[in-house]
Scaffold this active site. Structure first.
Site, PDB file in Angstrom:
ATOM      1  N   GLU A  62       3.145   2.301  -1.154  1.00 37.44           N
ATOM      2  CA  GLU A  62       4.293   2.037  -2.068  1.00 37.44           C
ATOM      3  C   GLU A  62       5.335   1.130  -1.428  1.00 37.44           C
ATOM      4  O   GLU A  62       6.532   1.311  -1.634  1.00 37.44           O
ATOM      5  CB  GLU A  62       4.962   3.341  -2.533  1.00 37.44           C
ATOM      6  CG  GLU A  62       4.080   4.343  -3.219  1.00 37.44           C
ATOM      7  CD  GLU A  62       3.344   3.782  -4.419  1.00 37.44           C
ATOM      8  OE1 GLU A  62       3.670   2.691  -4.891  1.00 37.44           O
ATOM      9  OE2 GLU A  62       2.398   4.446  -4.859  1.00 37.44           O
ATOM     10  N   GLY A  63       4.880   0.157  -0.662  1.00 35.36           N
ATOM     11  CA  GLY A  63       5.804  -0.723   0.064  1.00 35.36           C
ATOM     12  C   GLY A  63       6.047  -0.130   1.429  1.00 35.36           C
ATOM     13  O   GLY A  63       6.636   0.955   1.542  1.00 35.36           O
TER      14      GLY A  63
END
Lengths: 598, 598
Positions: free
Chosen positions: B442-443
């Protein structure tokens, strides 16, 4: 498939330019270690590590070791062949005494090449890695007969050695151990008990396995003072040196573990196995500590080695992988849709931190090994004592700080890969899993901190730590006088002051309340590690400056050392004050919470 | 076998005593969430997590997911039965809108119980965990027809949702993506391309899998502005709502990875699969960010959850395991040969650090969730805006700091076990491996730092960060006026000052040279996390003080909160200055090293 190239040029820079080992040519062993010889040795081992051992690293991880129902253990595919090559080339003999078939080269050379083996394949190294420590223990403590029986074949690598301390209910607290030794009429002992976590306790690489085992002789005090050390071979040795009967010991199980799958971690069952006392009865811990101190330095090197190979792969990935654009338009590659990862400051931060830790760790590990040589071989009594003092003081720091930073470097290097770092095929996650054990075994890093603060600091009224402060202070003064290249002296001076203040605080407040020493021990150890790394960067910056000023040599190589020194000075050393404050926070908040609140 | 007990009392302390969610009973959803209802929900989910899900955690790790030659994927044994129970009990419906079959309860309640599921079994949670974000995306962006077709069955858990961004050559840099969408005559699109790292992309727990897929419509700009979002179901849905033909998409492979083995990480091949546009064309990233922001908060919670379960096991082990003696004779247990690990200050340090991080993380995660509720549902426009500002600012901090500290807590908890922590059967190493992914997906946490410094700080001329400073400053002033229980205000004030100074430095120097912002971003993010945790401890200490002063309730529970707040204040917050200095060290040392030197 991960890459690996042995950092031979970096090792040589430290050996020659930073430590100037050429000045010790009067010492035994060093005379044979001319610059040419050293370069050839490092180059050869670099090649062997990269070409033979590194390709087996993932094989070991994926395949692991197999135990058959009869208790025999098979190493991963390819390990036996690689080990035979390793021995045939004479690598195990490198630093062992010539009297027993060794080449008698300095330990500092052994450490330099040991790093390469460990970066390429930590699990492989562990089959033979403890043997040197076992030899050291036997050489110092065993009688001549035992030495003649065991040491030559251990030197050649034909036989390997192990270290048997831990039992299911006791690891750190060896006073609790239950393994018993009953005297036999012939002067040997019958050893009975179970040992766990025995690295390379059973395998098919060597013809015999020589176990050094801690046990209590019947009637001895049932505490740490009642421990004796025994040599217990897998196969008994006949008078003519040939292998005799199988001893009554066996591998009961292999542990399933987080990493180092390529090395068997054994449960060893001793069932009245025949062993011989090493040294005096009930002095076993002192004899084992000779082995353990060597092992602790070796584990520190493992931490560095995993950090180094992980860094190399992350740097290569960062150069190759294109993702996003440089923040400044002028740094964007024309015509490309994306720039490589090195344009991103935070990726560089991760890589440079890892690199700065690795290079300082390499310098400190080699410096520490040089102290081993000096403490053994210097003709000057004061130099021997100083080397021994410094080595004793910094052994826990080398073990813990190099493994903490090695793990951190491996984690950062994995992070550079993003999601791909979590996938097994890239090999980054293996480096993290393998590095993790180094913080745990041979005394957890918390145990090292207690050793540092509780034993090493107060020893001889603080003689060792005062000598350390003097050395670092002297180098700072010299660097300042020389214009402080890379600004390390300016940044190291307040860090040293923080370390000295924290030392004073511990001396005063640890005496009044030992929990103050315990609660601050880990931060203190970190602070000493930070300072020691800064000291190494000070030395490396000075050597790089000399190199540049000489006008010969590789300018960009020296300039990178100065750049890394500057990075370490500006970004890392400023952490010293926070660590000092943690030490000075004392024990109150740590000890106050009642047991039932956990 | 690892233990787990849901920390229901701790969650309730934050919901009731710290956040006082009772005061929001005027908001939709909160009216139904009376203290009794909340306690019952938390208790039930705590029980289900501990009894049903936790025992499957190691099963998932050992067994993993299996892909058959036809591309179908089977979840680990027991997962399907547990999922059926999970849905039958209505858990997936808890916080979804009543209009689509949900119970409409506040998000903050969903977050409280989400932690328990994640502590018990992160891999299990991930089968359904992204569905809430997918629903949120559809509710905001999709047309009514798509909502009616997909949302009700996703709310019930009958169907699950996925998030398809990454491709082999592009993760963070979505502008590079190659997946294509060709318009069909009926208004749908034919989606073709390969997506990787798709959690729960294929499995046998739900009847249908609803993929939200980023792709470029033919003719769209070949960069980040040309991306559209599509809903692409595994099975097409007939007009009557029944399942129709299999869509032309399939799982091509499962990744072998470091952890979360119990959840399938899929390579997804879209071969002209039928999909429908969600929202406007070329506005796909904004639509996906609704899902991604929800996912980022969820990943932060995963970090906490692994830290919490790891802590619980380490605390239990430390109470049980006897090794060594207390440093003070009066603290040694009479007649015992050894004391438990809790007598050792450094073991307590590791446990208390983990505990102090976990409790602050829980408070911050629940506070963040409350901002989600307020930003959606507050009748007061200013309150909605403030909540949205704060949530936007702190989403990267919650994602990154909770996962960094969750990983650190898991590593420390493993360390408490010594060598046993490295052995699989104790389960500690699984917590470390599973926690590790949370810092990456997620990043990555470095991407979060860039989002914080590059987007969230300057947004609206710094309105959000100023609001954050005001809130923290106001709470510090209030605490000081109330006598500063546990001394958090005194320690938080200089930390806040460091954060403010670092913010000013970035505003001035990041403008002049964006690399200054990039090089300092991670340390800045850490500094904001440290301060935010300190702020939570300030709030928790105040609530605990009120609890003690009330004379009712569990005194020792409140006292422990004050003790932990004091621990955090004295030992953690002093790190703020070192982080500020790292920010202010700027980009020079980071950017100077030339590419070829890496």
């Amino acid at each position: 498939m991960p890459i690996y190239t042995a950092p031979v040029k970096d090792s040589l820079f430290i050996l020659n330019d930073v430590l100037d080992i050429g000045r010790y040519s009067n010492l035994p062993g060093f005379a044979n270690a001319s610059p040419d010889v050293i370069e050839a040795i490092l180059g050869e081992m670099g090649k062997f590590s990269a070409e033979v051992l590194a390709p087996l690293n993932r094989v070991g991880d994926e395949h692991g070791c197999k135990r058959a129902d009869d208790g025999s253990v098979t190493a991963p595919p390819g390990f036996k062949q690689a080990y035979d090559q390793f021995c045939a080339a004479g690598w195990p003999t490198l630093t062992s005494p010539e009297e027993f078939g060794g080449q008698g080269l300095p330990h500092v050379i052994g450490t330099a090449i040991g790093e390469y083996v460990l970066s390429a394949n930590q699990a492989f190294e562990m089959f033979q890695g403890l043997t040197a420590g076992a030899i050291a223990s036997l050489l110092v403590k065993a009688n001549d007969e035992l030495k003649q029986i065991y040491v030559p074949n251990m030197v050649s690598g034909k036989w390997t050695g192990t270290m048997n301390l831990t039992e299911p209910h006791c690891g750190t607290d060896l006073g609790l151990l239950k393994t018993k030794a009953e005297p036999n009429p012939d002067g040997s002992y019958a050893i009975t008990g179970t040992k766990i976590f025995i690295s390379s306790g059973e395998h098919d690489l060597s013809d015999n396995i020589i176990h050094l085992v801690l046990a209590k002789i019947a009637g001895a005090p049932d505490n740490v003072k009642g421990i004796s050390l025994f040599v217990v071979p897998k196969f008994l040795v006949n008078d003519d040196g040939s292998l005799g009967a199988r001893n009554t010991l066996s591998c009961g199980a292999l542990e399933k573990k987080m990493g180092i799958h390529g090395n068997p971690t054994c449960v060893m069952n001793y069932d009245g196995a025949t062993g011989w006392l090493v040294g005096e009865p009930e002095k076993g811990l002192a004899a084992m500590f000779i082995m353990m101190n060597a092992a602790r330095l070796g584990v520190g090197l493992q931490g560095l080695a995993q950090g180094e190979v992980a860094y190399q792969n992350a740097a290569a990935y960062a150069k190759d992988r294109r993702q996003g654009r440089a923040l400044k338009p002028e740094d964007r590659e024309d015509g490309a849709k994306a720039d490589n990862l090195l344009v991103h400051p935070d990726v560089r931060r991760m890589l440079l931190e890892a690199r700065a830790w690795n290079e300082a760790a390499r310098a400190l590990a080699l410096w520490g090994s040089l102290q081993v040589d000096l403490s053994h071989s210097s003709p000057d009594e004061h130099e021997r004592e100083l080397a021994d003092d410094l080595l004793g003081l910094l052994t826990p720091v080398i073990k813990s700080y190099l493994t903490d930073k090695g793990f951190a470097a491996a984690v950062s290097a994995q992070q550079v890969f993003g999601g791909h770092g979590y996938i097994r095929e890239h090999g980054m996650e293996q480096f993290v899993r393998d590095a993790r054990i180094t913080q745990i075994y041979e005394g957890t890093n918390g145990v090292q901190a207690m050793d540092l603060v509780g034993r090493k600091l107060p020893k001889d009224n603080g003689r060792a730590v005062r000598a350390f402060f003097d050395l670092v202070g002297k180098d700072i003064a010299e660097a300042k006088a020389a214009g402080d290249p890379a600004g390390v002296a300016a940044a190291l001076e307040p860090a040293l002051a923080d370390l000295q203040a924290a030392t004073m605080w511990l001396a005063q407040n640890g005496m009044a309340d030992p929990y103050n020493a315990g609660a601050g021990a880990y931060s203190y150890q970190d602070l000493m590690g930070l300072t020691a790394f800064g000291w190494m960067w000070l030395k490396m910056a000075a050597a790089a400056r000399r190199g540049l000023d000489s006008g010969s040599g590789d300018k960009s190589f020296y300039q990178t050392k100065l750049d890394l020194a500057d990075f370490y000075a500006k970004r890392e050393l400023s952490g010293s004050n926070a660590l000092r404050k943690k030490v000075e926070a004392g024990a109150e908040t740590v000890m106050r919470v009642p047991e039932e609140a956990f």
